[in-house]
Design an enzyme around this catalytic site. Structure first.
Site, PDB file in Angstrom:
ATOM      1  N   ASN A  83       4.449  -7.766 -18.439  1.00  0.00           N
ATOM      2  CA  ASN A  83       4.054  -7.983 -17.128  1.00  0.00           C
ATOM      3  C   ASN A  83       5.293  -7.406 -16.180  1.00  0.00           C
ATOM      4  OD1 ASN A  83       5.259 -10.318 -18.555  1.00  0.00           O
ATOM      5  ND2 ASN A  83       6.250 -10.900 -16.572  1.00  0.00           N
TER       6      ASN A  83
ATOM      7  N   CYS B 291      17.873 -13.535 -10.705  1.00  0.00           N
ATOM      8  CA  CYS B 291      19.173 -13.618 -10.416  1.00  0.00           C
ATOM      9  C   CYS B 291      19.731 -14.813 -10.761  1.00  0.00           C
ATOM     10  CB  CYS B 291      19.496 -13.494  -8.723  1.00  0.00           C
ATOM     11  SG  CYS B 291      18.837 -11.950  -8.289  1.00  0.00           S
TER      12      CYS B 291
HETATM   13  N1  PLP Z   1       1.416 -14.493 -18.999  1.00  0.00           N
HETATM   14  C1  PLP Z   1       1.739 -13.245 -18.171  1.00  0.00           C
HETATM   15  C2  PLP Z   1       2.228 -11.903 -18.969  1.00  0.00           C
HETATM   16  C3  PLP Z   1       2.034 -13.236 -16.805  1.00  0.00           C
HETATM   17  O1  PLP Z   1       2.126 -12.290 -16.248  1.00  0.00           O
HETATM   18  C4  PLP Z   1       1.783 -14.357 -15.981  1.00  0.00           C
HETATM   19  C5  PLP Z   1       2.092 -14.561 -14.596  1.00  0.00           C
HETATM   20  O2  PLP Z   1       2.705 -13.857 -13.948  1.00  0.00           O
HETATM   21  C6  PLP Z   1       1.526 -15.557 -16.926  1.00  0.00           C
HETATM   22  C7  PLP Z   1       1.262 -15.436 -18.272  1.00  0.00           C
HETATM   23  C8  PLP Z   1       1.368 -16.916 -16.278  1.00  0.00           C
HETATM   24  O3  PLP Z   1       0.159 -17.307 -15.441  1.00  0.00           O
HETATM   25  P1  PLP Z   1      -0.060 -18.289 -14.508  1.00  0.00           P
HETATM   26  O4  PLP Z   1       0.417 -17.899 -13.218  1.00  0.00           O
HETATM   27  O5  PLP Z   1      -1.738 -18.046 -14.657  1.00  0.00           O
HETATM   28  O6  PLP Z   1       0.406 -19.564 -15.273  1.00  0.00           O
END
Ligand code: PLP
Length: 375
Positions: free
Chosen positions: A144, A319
């Site tokens: 992410n 941060c």
């Molecule tokens: N896993 C990853 C790689 C993510 O990017 C995110 C959200 O940013 C999540 C899990 C969590 O997702 P949710 O917002 O549906 O809890």
């Protein structure tokens, strides 16, 4: 202008079109034994099957209240099996990483695999830490932070060649809809996806559970979702989720081409800036995410300046009162000053080339203004 689409996306308008009608038809409790309740239950099963056929793989799909919950379910749900050792990567989303830390604090044997400079799992470190006593592995499919893509099918085959009974989970939240995902090919035991990253609604996610893998629920109650996630199902969110999953697969190539075009336009544009920058996202990453650091800039200040111009980008760094941290970039070997100047810019199918032009103008102005102030 929204360029933080890795954090969330807007629900597709077409997915909302039949919501009022569906509410009339399917507001009944899916647990009701009367015919209307059974109709809702059947509708939920149709949605589940649509998702399963898009994901591939032989197993079931459990709807959860978020991908965070699905990740928690995947990790905590296996604990009953007296797991000896659990392996995670340093790149995991907090919903996995913090759960791993919690287990470590509770006394479980937990280890973290390092990332290489491209942001993927360091395969040598993985092979070293993937010992015979590792009973559970969780490695995300796409980062992410950077969009880096882990070679999950290879990691699964390495892991299973060392311990054939290891349970392998992958967080596919940033993968599904951005790259081709086929759970038959990946051969994972557990796989998480989220609706709001693929133009569905927030507050719903799900976990694929391969046939033969048994899990313990986190939430107890009326036994919905095959006993794995109690609570009355949110049929409207499930409907939107299933349609979003189908559309994401149907439109994958079209969306990827559009997003790649936007990304290249952005990258060509910043090359004309007078400012030094470094990229932490690479050519073969998922196309929607650009992790970028501007030399000598503090990301938060740039982000706020862009915000004043109604341009919204993501901040890769968290941060704290003492410092600016980014575990993922730091584990890739990115320098402290680059971490401090790191922004995450992420595109969606709905961004336009005109928006990229505006983003470039605005970013250039903000960075120059900022550097004038600090110099
Ligand atoms: N896993 C990853 C790689 C993510 O990017 C995110 C959200 O940013 C999540 C899990 C969590 O997702 P949710 O917002 O549906 O809890």
């Amino acid at each position: 202008m929204f360029f933080d689409n890795a954090s969330t996306t807007k629900i597709d308008k077409e997915l909302l079109e039949d919501i009022v009608e569906l509410n009339e038809k399917f507001f009944y409790n899916p647990g009701g034994l009367y015919s209307k309740g059974r109709e809702v239950k059947n509708y939920i099963e149709d949605c589940r099957n649509k998702i399963l056929s898009c994901l591939g793989g032989d197993g079931k799909f459990v709807f959860t209240g978020s991908a965070t919950e699905a990740n928690n379910l995947a990790i905590m749900g296996v604990l009953k099996k007296n797991v000896r050792k659990l392996l995670f990567s340093m790149g995991e989303h907090p919903s996995v990483y913090n759960t791993a830390l919690e287990l470590k604090n509770k006394g479980y044997d937990v280890e973290f695999v390092n990332l290489n400079k491209f942001g993927v799992v360091d395969i040598d470190d993985f092979k070293e830490k993937m010992t015979k006593d590792v009973d559970f592995v969780s490695i995300m499919h796409v980062s992410n932070e950077t969009g880096a893509i882990n070679d999950i099918s290879n990691l699964v085959s390495v892991a299973k060649s060392i311990n054939k009974n290891v349970i392998f989970h992958s967080d596919g939240v940033q993968a599904y809809g951005k790259i081709d995902v086929d759970l038959y090919d990946l051969d994972v035991d557990l796989y998480t996806i989220s609706a709001h990253k693929i133009y569905g609604c927030k507050g719903i996610g799900g976990l694929f559970v391969k046939k033969g893998i048994s899990l313990k629920p986190l939430i107890l109650g009326g036994g919905q979702e095959g006993g794995l996630r109690s609570g009355t199902e949110n049929v409207l969110a499930i409907d939107i989720f299933a349609k979003a999953v189908v559309n994401a697969k149907r439109d994958l190539i079209k969306n990827v081409n559009h997003i790649k075009f936007l990304k290249n336009k952005f990258l060509e544009g910043i090359d004309n800036f007078n400012i030094k920058y470094s990229l932490h996202s690479f050519e073969d990453n998922a196309p929607n995410i650009i992790s970028i650091s501007f030399d000598g800039c503090k990301a938060e200040t740039i982000l706020n300046m862009l915000n004043d111009n109604m341009v919204y980008v993501g901040n890769g760094s968290a941060c704290s009162s003492k410092s600016i941290e980014n575990r993922v970039l730091e584990s890739m070997g990115v320098s402290r000053s680059e971490v401090e100047g790191n922004l995450r810019i992420s595109f969606s199918k709905d961004n336009t080339p005109q928006e990229i032009d505006k983003l470039l103008i605005c970013l250039n102005e903000c960075v120059e203004k900022y550097l004038c102030k600090v110099r």
